[in-house]
Design an enzyme around this catalytic site. Structure first.
Site, mmCIF file in Angstrom:
data_model
loop_
_atom_site.group_PDB
_atom_site.id
_atom_site.type_symbol
_atom_site.label_atom_id
_atom_site.label_comp_id
_atom_site.label_asym_id
_atom_site.label_seq_id
_atom_site.Cartn_x
_atom_site.Cartn_y
_atom_site.Cartn_z
ATOM 1 C CE1 TYR A 10 8.788 5.340 3.014
ATOM 2 C CE2 TYR A 10 7.338 7.248 2.860
ATOM 3 C CZ TYR A 10 7.733 6.084 3.500
ATOM 4 O OH TYR A 10 7.077 5.655 4.618
ATOM 5 C CB ALA B 127 1.605 0.270 6.582
ATOM 6 N NE ARG C 288 9.991 6.320 8.572
ATOM 7 C CZ ARG C 288 9.032 6.131 7.656
ATOM 8 N NH1 ARG C 288 9.128 5.124 6.794
ATOM 9 N NH2 ARG C 288 8.000 6.943 7.598
ATOM 10 C CD GLU D 103 10.621 -7.409 5.764
ATOM 11 O OE1 GLU D 103 11.124 -8.403 6.359
ATOM 12 O OE2 GLU D 103 9.932 -6.556 6.347
ATOM 13 C CG ASN E 278 8.414 -1.975 0.591
ATOM 14 O OD1 ASN E 278 7.815 -2.109 1.659
ATOM 15 N ND2 ASN E 278 9.008 -0.848 0.238
ATOM 16 C CG HIS F 102 11.070 -2.175 4.863
ATOM 17 N ND1 HIS F 102 9.710 -2.094 4.749
ATOM 18 C CD2 HIS F 102 11.339 -3.361 5.460
ATOM 19 C CE1 HIS F 102 9.170 -3.175 5.267
ATOM 20 N NE2 HIS F 102 10.139 -3.966 5.706
ATOM 21 N NE ARG G 103 0.969 12.997 -2.012
ATOM 22 C CZ ARG G 103 -0.145 12.313 -2.020
ATOM 23 N NH1 ARG G 103 -0.625 11.807 -0.899
ATOM 24 N NH2 ARG G 103 -0.794 12.095 -3.132
ATOM 25 N N PRO H 261 0.794 -1.228 0.000
ATOM 26 C CG PRO H 261 -0.187 -1.170 2.099
ATOM 27 C CD PRO H 261 0.496 -2.098 1.142
ATOM 28 C CG ASN H 262 -0.308 4.370 1.253
ATOM 29 O OD1 ASN H 262 -1.270 4.805 0.620
ATOM 30 N ND2 ASN H 262 -0.399 3.977 2.510
ATOM 31 C CG ASP I 41 0.404 -17.241 8.862
ATOM 32 O OD1 ASP I 41 1.479 -17.249 9.478
ATOM 33 O OD2 ASP I 41 -0.714 -17.213 9.429
HETATM 34 O O1 CA2 Z 1 10.366 2.150 3.963
HETATM 35 C C1 CA2 Z 1 9.537 1.462 3.352
HETATM 36 O O2 CA2 Z 1 9.721 1.004 2.232
HETATM 37 C C2 CA2 Z 1 8.166 1.194 4.001
HETATM 38 O O3 CA2 Z 1 7.811 -0.150 3.727
HETATM 39 C C3 CA2 Z 1 7.199 2.142 3.350
HETATM 40 C C4 CA2 Z 1 5.806 2.122 3.960
HETATM 41 C C5 CA2 Z 1 5.866 2.247 5.483
HETATM 42 O O4 CA2 Z 1 4.576 2.095 6.040
HETATM 43 C C6 CA2 Z 1 6.799 1.233 6.095
HETATM 44 O O5 CA2 Z 1 6.855 1.436 7.478
HETATM 45 C C7 CA2 Z 1 8.199 1.355 5.509
HETATM 46 C C8 CA2 Z 1 4.947 3.270 3.433
HETATM 47 C C9 CA2 Z 1 4.935 3.453 1.967
HETATM 48 C C10 CA2 Z 1 4.354 4.806 1.709
HETATM 49 O O6 CA2 Z 1 4.973 5.324 0.573
HETATM 50 C C11 CA2 Z 1 4.782 6.645 0.321
HETATM 51 C C12 CA2 Z 1 5.537 7.165 -0.694
HETATM 52 C C13 CA2 Z 1 5.438 8.492 -1.013
HETATM 53 C C14 CA2 Z 1 4.561 9.297 -0.324
HETATM 54 C C15 CA2 Z 1 3.794 8.779 0.690
HETATM 55 C C16 CA2 Z 1 3.898 7.444 1.011
#
Ligand code: CA2
Length: 156
Positions: free
Chosen positions: A31, A85, A115, A106, A82, A108, A26, A18-19, A95
């Site tokens: 990121y 969240a 964080r 995996e 990846n 990130h 952003r 997700p996201n 699982d």
């Molecule tokens: O660091 C990572 O790759 C995460 O998996 C990214 C997730 C976060 O919830 C994990 O704790 C760590 C979030 C991805 C959100 O990606 C965005 C990218 C640009 C703007 C907003 C969110």
């Protein structure tokens, strides 16, 4: 060679949760500036450098990620994931990965240990062969290089 073995030949699954479709738009300080399309192109190049084909998918839906992991059992040789969240919440994804009996790396983008404390634990890490975090998009290239080594070791 069975039909399953033929369809899996050289294919690896790259799953983003997700996201991650928001990459590049952003939060560049966390990121980076690359878009998801950039990251997926990097993954295809890194996989090709090792004679593999990266099948890249992104979804916000936990069940869709789980279905893709199930599909990978017969269609892919390994998984880079990846889970976003869901890393911190999803026992179901953990699982599914454990039941896939495939090499798993995996990734990130950010260093989750630097964080908020709720990001420090990933349910996925216990079933992953390797975990890469904090290397930004380069982490995906590192993940595919390592996955290729695991996949090729299994083939020998
Ligand atoms: O660091 C990572 O790759 C995460 O998996 C990214 C997730 C976060 O919830 C994990 O704790 C760590 C979030 C991805 C959100 O990606 C965005 C990218 C640009 C703007 C907003 C969110």
């Amino acid at each position: 060679m069975s039909q399953d073995a033929k369809s899996a030949a050289g294919r690896v699954l790259v799953l983003n949760g997700p996201n991650l479709n928001l990459l590049g738009s952003r939060e560049p300080a966390i990121y980076g500036r690359e878009t998801l399309a950039d990251v997926e192109a990097l993954c295809r190049d890194a996989a090709a450098a090792h004679g593999l084909e990266a099948d890249c998918r992104q979804t916000a839906h936990e069940g869709v990620l789980i279905d893709a992991i199930h599909e990978a059992r017969s269609a892919h040789r390994g998984i880079v994931i990846n889970p976003g969240a869901y890393s911190h919440t999803s026992v179901a994804i953990r699982d599914a990965l454990a039941a896939a009996y495939l090499p798993v790396v995996e990734v990130h983008l950010s260093n989750i240990h630097r964080r908020e404390s709720f990001r420090h634990h990933s349910h996925v890490s216990a079933v992953a062969d390797a975990v890469i975090c904090g290397a930004g998009s380069h982490g995906y290239a590192l993940a595919l290089t390592h996955l290729a080594q695991l996949v090729n070791k299994e083939a020998r």
